[in-house]
Design a protein around this motif. Structure first.
Motif, short mmCIF file in Angstrom:
data_model
loop_
_atom_site.label_atom_id
_atom_site.label_comp_id
_atom_site.label_asym_id
_atom_site.label_seq_id
_atom_site.Cartn_x
_atom_site.Cartn_y
_atom_site.Cartn_z
N GLU A 1 0.98 -1.19 0.08
CA GLU A 1 -0.05 -0.06 -0.01
C GLU A 1 0.95 1.31 -0.02
N TYR B 1 2.69 1.84 -3.48
CA TYR B 1 1.45 2.42 -4.71
C TYR B 1 0.79 3.52 -4.33
N VAL C 1 -1.74 6.50 -9.98
CA VAL C 1 -2.60 5.67 -9.13
C VAL C 1 -3.62 6.87 -8.22
N VAL D 1 -5.62 3.65 -3.32
CA VAL D 1 -5.23 2.00 -2.94
C VAL D 1 -5.83 1.73 -1.68
N VAL E 1 -5.61 -1.76 -5.90
CA VAL E 1 -5.12 -0.35 -6.76
C VAL E 1 -5.81 0.29 -7.77
#
Length: 184
Positions: free
Chosen positions: A23, A26, A32, A35, A65
């Motif tokens: 976590e 990302y 992104v 998450v 994600v």
């Protein structure tokens, strides 16, 4: 009339050992959107952290994600994934041992399955890892969101021992290896 629309997002579900580590990495990746830590690919319905840790559920600790494919591809997410965890250790990442810490890519489409298998084959052929990649590639099933206190754990507890000595080095490895992918 408002013609602005939110970017289309896709979901990748990845198991790379403890979800706090995965976590934290990302959340730092440009492209992104979100998450979420959770549990996937086990047999129990609505598993708890305690059940998963005991090995009672068959679930892996995962992160879901959400990403903008116009900014980062699924392939690029997997390239990061294979750098920040060891895909050659069965049911283990460092001192974390058990099936809940297995390496897995839990796919959401046939295309994700194809790309995952392709990236694994390329990784093995390149000699980029020592040993055989044991990462399982399966459709995501029986996902359950982890308890609230697991969400964004590293950001909330950077001084905690596990975070300082295990999570932080993985985040730093990502930042050094993928400088152009770090969220600005």
């Amino acid at each position: 009339m408002n013609t602005d629309t939110a970017p289309a997002t896709e979901i990748a579900t990845l198991a790379g050992g403890c979800f706090w580590c995965t976590e934290a990495v990302y959340l730092d990746v440009d492209g992104v959107v979100a998450v979420e830590s959770g549990y996937s690919n086990g047999h129990a319905v609505k598993p708890s952290y305690e059940q998963v840790c005991r090995g009672d559920t068959g679930h892996a600790e995962v992160v879901r994600v959400s990403f903008d494919p116009a900014r980062i591809s699924f392939r690029e997410l997997l390239e990061i994934f294979f750098v920040v965890h060891d895909p050659t250790t069965l049911n283990r990442q460092g001192n974390d041992v058990g099936t809940q810490y297995r390496s897995g890519i839990y796919t959401h489409s046939d295309e994700q399955t194809r790309v995952a298998r392709e990236v694994i084959a390329e990784l093995e052929a390149s000699g980029g890892v020592r040993g055989k990649v044991v990462t399982e590639v399966e459709p995501e099933r029986n996902y359950w969101r982890a308890e609230a206190y697991h969400q964004n754990y590293f950001a909330q507890h950077p001084e905690q021992g596990y975070c300082a000595f295990v999570v932080a080095p993985k985040v730093e490895k990502f930042r050094k290896t993928f400088k152009d992918r770090v969220r600005r």
